[in-house]
Design a protein around this motif. Sequence first.
Motif, PDB file in Angstrom:
ATOM      1  N   PHE A   1      15.249 -14.253  47.825  1.00 36.96           N
ATOM      2  CA  PHE A   1      14.345 -15.491  48.634  1.00 36.96           C
ATOM      3  C   PHE A   1      12.391 -15.214  47.362  1.00 36.96           C
ATOM      4  O   PHE A   1      12.147 -14.465  47.862  1.00 36.96           O
ATOM      5  N   LEU A   2      12.876 -15.519  45.766  1.00 29.90           N
ATOM      6  CA  LEU A   2      12.275 -15.292  45.068  1.00 29.90           C
ATOM      7  C   LEU A   2      10.883 -16.572  44.929  1.00 29.90           C
ATOM      8  O   LEU A   2       9.869 -16.453  44.202  1.00 29.90           O
ATOM      9  N   THR A   3      11.811 -17.903  45.563  1.00 31.49           N
ATOM     10  CA  THR A   3      10.252 -19.134  45.068  1.00 31.49           C
ATOM     11  C   THR A   3       9.513 -19.156  46.446  1.00 31.49           C
ATOM     12  O   THR A   3      10.733 -19.969  47.527  1.00 31.49           O
ATOM     13  N   TYR A   4       8.769 -19.102  46.912  1.00 33.34           N
ATOM     14  CA  TYR A   4       8.165 -19.868  48.186  1.00 33.34           C
ATOM     15  C   TYR A   4       7.372 -19.576  47.628  1.00 33.34           C
ATOM     16  O   TYR A   4       5.902 -19.579  46.920  1.00 33.34           O
ATOM     17  N   THR A   5       5.888 -20.041  49.242  1.00 35.51           N
ATOM     18  CA  THR A   5       4.892 -20.901  49.246  1.00 35.51           C
ATOM     19  C   THR A   5       4.195 -20.680  50.761  1.00 35.51           C
ATOM     20  O   THR A   5       4.999 -20.368  51.709  1.00 35.51           O
ATOM     21  N   VAL A   6       2.877 -20.499  50.596  1.00 40.82           N
ATOM     22  CA  VAL A   6       2.673 -20.281  51.578  1.00 40.82           C
ATOM     23  C   VAL A   6       1.542 -20.684  52.621  1.00 40.82           C
ATOM     24  O   VAL A   6       0.505 -21.635  51.599  1.00 40.82           O
ATOM     25  N   ARG A   7       0.478 -20.376  54.602  1.00 41.14           N
ATOM     26  CA  ARG A   7       0.299 -21.790  54.362  1.00 41.14           C
ATOM     27  C   ARG A   7       0.065 -21.276  55.846  1.00 41.14           C
ATOM     28  O   ARG A   7       0.153 -20.325  56.437  1.00 41.14           O
ATOM     29  N   ILE A   8      -1.563 -21.387  55.576  1.00 42.67           N
ATOM     30  CA  ILE A   8      -2.845 -21.369  56.448  1.00 42.67           C
ATOM     31  C   ILE A   8      -3.017 -22.361  57.258  1.00 42.67           C
ATOM     32  O   ILE A   8      -3.183 -23.512  57.003  1.00 42.67           O
ATOM     33  N   SER A   9      -1.922 -22.165  58.848  1.00 46.44           N
ATOM     34  CA  SER A   9      -2.407 -22.795  59.852  1.00 46.44           C
ATOM     35  C   SER A   9      -3.182 -22.630  61.194  1.00 46.44           C
ATOM     36  O   SER A   9      -3.590 -21.505  61.704  1.00 46.44           O
ATOM     37  N   LEU A  10      -4.531 -23.821  60.701  1.00 44.08           N
ATOM     38  CA  LEU A  10      -6.057 -23.685  61.992  1.00 44.08           C
ATOM     39  C   LEU A  10      -4.950 -24.623  63.096  1.00 44.08           C
ATOM     40  O   LEU A  10      -4.409 -25.781  62.952  1.00 44.08           O
TER      41      LEU A  10
END
Length: 425
Positions: free
Chosen positions: A192-201
């Motif tokens: 899995f070379l394509t990913y996004t990151v999300r900060i959950s507050l």
Amino acid sequence: MDKEKNESVSLKEDPNRDHRKIGKKLKFFVFSNRVGAGLPLWLPRGTVFRKNLEEFLIDVQKKSGYEMVVTPHIGHKKLYVRSGHWSKFGEDHFKPIHTPHKKEEFLLKPMNCPHHCEIYRSQEWSYRDLPKRFAEFGTVYRYEQSGELHGLTRVRCFTQDDAHIFCTSDQLLEEFKKVINLVFYVFRSLGFLTYTVRISLRDPKKIDNYIGSEINWEKAEKAILKAVKEEKIEASINYGEAAFYGPKLDFLVQDSLGRNWQLGTIQIDYNLPERFDLYYKGKNNEKCRPVMIHRAPFGSLERIIAIMIEHTKGNLPLWLVPNQAVILPISDKYIVYAKKILNLMLNYNIRVFIDNRNEKINKKIRDSEENKIPYMIILGDKEEKNEMMSLRRHGLGHIGIFSISNGIESILNETNLKTKTIKLL
């Protein structure tokens, strides 16, 4: 719900990727109405697949200082009342189990973290002992509505690749960044070379949805923001997506159909250590409260297996596939030679078997292709006389005639490339 609609549309465009169909065809798992909806039964081949994923992550974790633990499938209701899960996730629990005599109430385990808090609490720790990293492939149970169940992606029983790190405040940032790097390593290894990151507050307008003090939440949220900045990670901020006990960093991978799946998650928690009265002795022998990091790179074994099946169309990487090779003797005349090669390959831990059915070789090859077995070893008169093997590769056909040692070496070389990108078909 919108996400599920998008997934179903993608599968209609390419129904041959449906993990439910492929999983049944390859004999990985089944569901039984007698056992119950959302409760998968793992067949021998699927169990090997699961175990390979587990062993991969166990090996990675050992090198990173994690210790494996095991906890029960049930826990006293009081445990989850203390942790806050009973009040926050009440509708998602199965109903309590009542003991026949003392009328105690137990729950099927919905989370592993309260159990890990009790493991930490069972001993006294010094600041010199920290961080403590407890990891478990812990099976949990949640009551999903029947209309929401979908193959392995939405089940009522699933196994989390769970771990909880207990550390000092000074260690928090470094430990959090180490987990980020572990998650990225796992993604690369699985292709899995394509990913996004999300900060959950937190949602600042719905503070009552969360437990703990304002000070602890501010410290936890600042720590995540700082870690992301120092690691130079591009991440979006989503308010209202935090866990009820702390903020988190979520990782969404994109599969070969362009769908985004939330897999890895890392959470900072100041609250459960307070609720469970966890502490360690500081440098001046004073009682100090540890910080807790929750993390799961896979999310759950069931979910990641479903995603990997659809991502690869069932053509799993060699190091993960249940059967890496099959030996196909042209006739019973070559069974003895086939067993010789079998034993040599087993010595190298290659997952191989002999197809000694009374079928023509073309039928055996065709069946092996349909079962997506990576390597087929054809044995006939020429191969036996010259101590050779004729190799076929799934999807490629005949790739050559090799000596026994060179053929085995060729398979081993590919098996060991765990970080090689999975070929998408």
